[in-house]
Design an enzyme around this catalytic site. Structure first.
Site, PDB file in Angstrom:
ATOM      1  CG  ASN A  50      80.368 -40.715   6.672  1.00  0.00           C
ATOM      2  OD1 ASN A  50      81.577 -40.709   6.451  1.00  0.00           O
ATOM      3  ND2 ASN A  50      79.874 -41.032   7.844  1.00  0.00           N
ATOM      4  CB  CYS A 105      80.541 -43.977  11.758  1.00  0.00           C
ATOM      5  SG  CYS A 105      81.221 -42.418  12.357  1.00  0.00           S
ATOM      6  CD  GLU A 128      88.311 -43.048  14.669  1.00  0.00           C
ATOM      7  OE1 GLU A 128      87.160 -43.326  15.080  1.00  0.00           O
ATOM      8  OE2 GLU A 128      89.234 -42.743  15.431  1.00  0.00           O
ATOM      9  CD  GLU A 162      90.165 -39.735  13.008  1.00  0.00           C
ATOM     10  OE1 GLU A 162      91.268 -39.139  12.984  1.00  0.00           O
ATOM     11  OE2 GLU A 162      89.667 -40.282  12.013  1.00  0.00           O
TER      12      GLU A 162
HETATM   13  P1  NDP Z   1      84.617 -48.657   3.133  1.00  0.00           P
HETATM   14  O1  NDP Z   1      85.192 -49.402   4.266  1.00  0.00           O
HETATM   15  O2  NDP Z   1      83.988 -49.395   2.026  1.00  0.00           O
HETATM   16  O3  NDP Z   1      85.721 -47.708   2.460  1.00  0.00           O
HETATM   17  C1  NDP Z   1      86.465 -46.798   3.210  1.00  0.00           C
HETATM   18  C2  NDP Z   1      87.697 -46.398   2.426  1.00  0.00           C
HETATM   19  O4  NDP Z   1      88.581 -47.518   2.356  1.00  0.00           O
HETATM   20  C3  NDP Z   1      87.418 -45.989   0.983  1.00  0.00           C
HETATM   21  O5  NDP Z   1      88.277 -44.930   0.630  1.00  0.00           O
HETATM   22  C4  NDP Z   1      87.740 -47.245   0.220  1.00  0.00           C
HETATM   23  O6  NDP Z   1      88.087 -47.008  -1.134  1.00  0.00           O
HETATM   24  C5  NDP Z   1      88.933 -47.752   1.000  1.00  0.00           C
HETATM   25  N1  NDP Z   1      89.222 -49.179   0.866  1.00  0.00           N
HETATM   26  C6  NDP Z   1      88.361 -50.179   0.606  1.00  0.00           C
HETATM   27  N2  NDP Z   1      89.022 -51.364   0.600  1.00  0.00           N
HETATM   28  C7  NDP Z   1      90.326 -51.102   0.868  1.00  0.00           C
HETATM   29  C8  NDP Z   1      91.498 -51.887   1.003  1.00  0.00           C
HETATM   30  N3  NDP Z   1      91.484 -53.207   0.859  1.00  0.00           N
HETATM   31  N4  NDP Z   1      92.674 -51.278   1.282  1.00  0.00           N
HETATM   32  C9  NDP Z   1      92.725 -49.935   1.446  1.00  0.00           C
HETATM   33  N5  NDP Z   1      91.645 -49.132   1.317  1.00  0.00           N
HETATM   34  C10 NDP Z   1      90.455 -49.704   1.040  1.00  0.00           C
HETATM   35  O7  NDP Z   1      83.583 -47.621   3.804  1.00  0.00           O
HETATM   36  P2  NDP Z   1      82.591 -46.621   3.100  1.00  0.00           P
HETATM   37  O8  NDP Z   1      83.340 -45.637   2.289  1.00  0.00           O
HETATM   38  O9  NDP Z   1      81.504 -47.398   2.442  1.00  0.00           O
HETATM   39  O10 NDP Z   1      82.020 -45.837   4.374  1.00  0.00           O
HETATM   40  C11 NDP Z   1      81.053 -46.367   5.206  1.00  0.00           C
HETATM   41  C12 NDP Z   1      81.678 -47.037   6.427  1.00  0.00           C
HETATM   42  O11 NDP Z   1      82.566 -46.132   7.080  1.00  0.00           O
HETATM   43  C13 NDP Z   1      80.648 -47.388   7.443  1.00  0.00           C
HETATM   44  O12 NDP Z   1      80.889 -48.670   7.968  1.00  0.00           O
HETATM   45  C14 NDP Z   1      80.829 -46.349   8.513  1.00  0.00           C
HETATM   46  O13 NDP Z   1      80.393 -46.751   9.766  1.00  0.00           O
HETATM   47  C15 NDP Z   1      82.288 -46.112   8.474  1.00  0.00           C
HETATM   48  N6  NDP Z   1      82.587 -44.811   9.040  1.00  0.00           N
HETATM   49  C16 NDP Z   1      83.221 -44.724  10.260  1.00  0.00           C
HETATM   50  C17 NDP Z   1      83.445 -43.501  10.855  1.00  0.00           C
HETATM   51  C18 NDP Z   1      84.173 -43.381  12.154  1.00  0.00           C
HETATM   52  O14 NDP Z   1      84.668 -42.302  12.451  1.00  0.00           O
HETATM   53  N7  NDP Z   1      84.262 -44.394  12.956  1.00  0.00           N
HETATM   54  C19 NDP Z   1      82.967 -42.269  10.229  1.00  0.00           C
HETATM   55  C20 NDP Z   1      82.373 -42.467   8.943  1.00  0.00           C
HETATM   56  C21 NDP Z   1      82.172 -43.702   8.390  1.00  0.00           C
HETATM   57  P3  NDP Z   1      86.913 -46.888  -2.264  1.00  0.00           P
HETATM   58  O15 NDP Z   1      85.613 -46.883  -1.574  1.00  0.00           O
HETATM   59  O16 NDP Z   1      87.215 -45.621  -2.966  1.00  0.00           O
HETATM   60  O17 NDP Z   1      87.073 -48.091  -3.134  1.00  0.00           O
END
Ligand code: NDP
Length: 483
Positions: free
Chosen positions: A148, A279, A245, A457
């Site tokens: 995002n 998020c 996060e 962060e």
């Molecule tokens: P995901 O948790 O699906 O993915 C986040 C990242 O983790 C991606 O790069 C993904 O790779 C990677 N990933 C997935 N599975 C694994 C694993 N088993 N081991 C290592 N890496 C892995 O989140 P989204 O990308 O769908 O983002 C949305 C989520 O992020 C929401 O829940 C949102 O709330 C949270 N978020 C939190 C923020 C914060 O600051 N607290 C800010 C922004 C978002 P890939 O997708 O490329 O397969």
């Protein structure tokens, strides 16, 4: 069609693996091919990072800081071009990219570049001896990003890591693989030595490999709660340091003494900014019963004037959602809300703007008459869906706001200073905003409590998170041993 590769040592490195598609969310068209990083390549990337890190850590904080400050300036000068790449990555409105996500990256580089020289330790005295502590870098650190805020996520992690003397490897989300290259180029142009900022591409396979690799000292994830739990498990064998996060379902409480115009404006931006893909968004809007009707009428009236469409059009407020799958998930939640008995007061449909009929757009949506146990109120939707709930007194509002396993953000609208302090103090959340929402200056920590994660962060806390403490005890006399 461009193809992008693993980036290490200041240049792309092909892996020969089958590329995956990068689509533009506003049209659904494939705009780039991305070659995933192979596991053999990852070993090389980590080895080169480890080698480069030694010399980087030996520089003074001032010297490291100067590189980051130069990179910040380069990115600031390229704000418009960078924002266009960000829009192609995420599909968010360019007006937002230019003023929010994109400048927040160089802001972080500027802040951490400035404080890199100022990592004080402590000094201790004993009879005939002294002790002192130093903050020392961890080595090779990795960032795993959500889709995002790709510029912000990469810079919020890389800036403190590099300032503290680490090497940094970034894995962007597969959905948003492009903008990280702009950051890498700016760092290289600013004089960052080769091997200190690398990009690896791919899905969970490469993310998992980063977590399991003994050459990586720390992983910082921005992602969902379930992914956070996996990251901890995957990092357990190497006892890696982890910062998480994660997601949220944050409350925004509107008290009866709030300025109503402000409250409506804050609720709209706390829900519809970046099409709701934030998020910390305040998606559970608790409104005092005495002003609930007026508040809702105004929210609905102003929601109708939000312009959804071509993200590159500067007059557009809300762009596309990230992917078809995600759009369908959001639309499914809207159906769930209706089936649960919430009242659909605004929006609720997919939008097909002219010329962008295949894009992933959803109307800003408002549900009223919500109750605490509805799924749309309890689960993170990560789309433009606001749930309005009514409360009668302050204690009730606080306890309902805290009734969630998330704890990322919380907001309250009031004109009473005493109430602002009293309520802010009781909200179980990493960040609390009063009479505003989602404001994150780089010197103020940002992060979650409860299952929204741990570690921070931004701020000195982030810098500390990329270091460990070394204690030195120094005897100033001759050694008098027992044997
Ligand atoms: P995901 O948790 O699906 O993915 C986040 C990242 O983790 C991606 O790069 C993904 O790779 C990677 N990933 C997935 N599975 C694994 C694993 N088993 N081991 C290592 N890496 C892995 O989140 P989204 O990308 O769908 O983002 C949305 C989520 O992020 C929401 O829940 C949102 O709330 C949270 N978020 C939190 C923020 C914060 O600051 N607290 C800010 C922004 C978002 P890939 O997708 O490329 O397969």
């Amino acid at each position: 069609m461009i193809t992008k590769h693993t980036y290490v040592g200041g240049r792309p490195r092909p892996s020969g693996l089958e590329p995956f598609d990068k689509r533009y969310p506003a049209t659904g068209e494939v705009i780039a091919k991305i070659e995933p990083t192979s596991l053999e390549q990852l070993d090389e990337v980590i080895a080169e990072a480890a080698e480069a890190q030694k010399a980087w850590a030996a520089l003074s904080g001032t010297e490291r800081g100067r590189v980051l400050l130069r990179a910040a300036k380069i990115l600031q000068d390229r704000n418009e071009a960078l924002s266009r790449v960000e829009v192609m990555d995420v599909g968010k409105a360019i007006a937002e990219a230019e003023s929010g996500d994109v400048p927040s990256g160089p802001d972080a580089l500027e802040y951490f570049g400035g404080i890199a020289r100022d990592m004080p330790g402590t000094f201790h005295t004993y009879p005939g001896a002294v002790g002192f502590t130093q903050r020392v870098p961890l080595g090779v650190c990795a960032g795993i990003g959500a889709w995002n805020y790709p510029t912000q996520i990469a810079c919020w992690k890389a800036a403190p890591a590099l300032a503290a003397g680490n090497a940094f490897i970034h894995k962007p989300s597969e959905e948003t693989p492009l903008v990280a290259y702009e950051i890498a180029d700016a760092l290289t142009e600013a004089g960052l030595p080769k091997g200190l900022f690398s990009i690896v591409q791919g899905d969970a396979t490469i993310g998992r490999a980063l977590c399991e690799h003994p050459g990586v000292a720390k992983v910082s994830l921005t992602g969902g709660v379930d992914t956070g739990k996996l990251i901890i498990k995957q990092s357990a064998d190497t006892l890696k340091k982890v910062t998480l996060e994660l997601g949220g379902k944050s409350p925004l409480i509107v008290f009866e003494d709030a300025n109503l115009d402000d409250a409506v404006g804050v609720a709209l931006s706390a829900n519809f900014y970046t099409a709701g893909e934030v998020c910390s968004n305040g998606t559970r809007v608790f409104v005092h019963r005495s002003i609930a009707d007026k508040f809702l009428a105004e929210v609905v009236r102003r929601t109708a004037s939000i312009r959804v469409g071509d993200p590159m059009d500067r007059d557009v407020h809300v762009g596309a959602l990230i992917s078809e799958t995600h759009m369908n998930k959001v639309l499914e939640y809207i159906e769930i809300g209706k089936a649960e008995g919430a009242t659909l007061s605004a929006g609720g449909n997919r939008v097909r703007p002219q010329g962008f009929e295949n894009g992933y757009f959803v109307e800003p949506t408002v549900f009223s008459g919500c109750t605490d146990n509805m799924r749309i109120v309890r689960e993170e939707i990560f789309g433009p869906v606001m749930s309005v709930l009514v409360f009668d007194d302050e204690d009730e509002a606080v306890s309902r706001a805290n009734d969630t396993f998330f704890g990322l953000g919380a907001g309250l609208m009031t004109t009473s200073l005493a109430r602002a302090h009293r309520v802010a103090d009781q909200l179980q959340s990493g960040s609390v905003w009063v009479n505003t929402y989602n404001i994150c200056p780089p010197d103020l920590p940002f992060g979650g409590s409860k299952q929204s994660g741990f570690g921070r962060e931004n701020s000195r806390f982030a810098l500390e998170g990329y270091t460990e403490v070394r204690s030195t005890y120094m005897d100033l006399n001759n050694f008098e041993g027992a044997y």
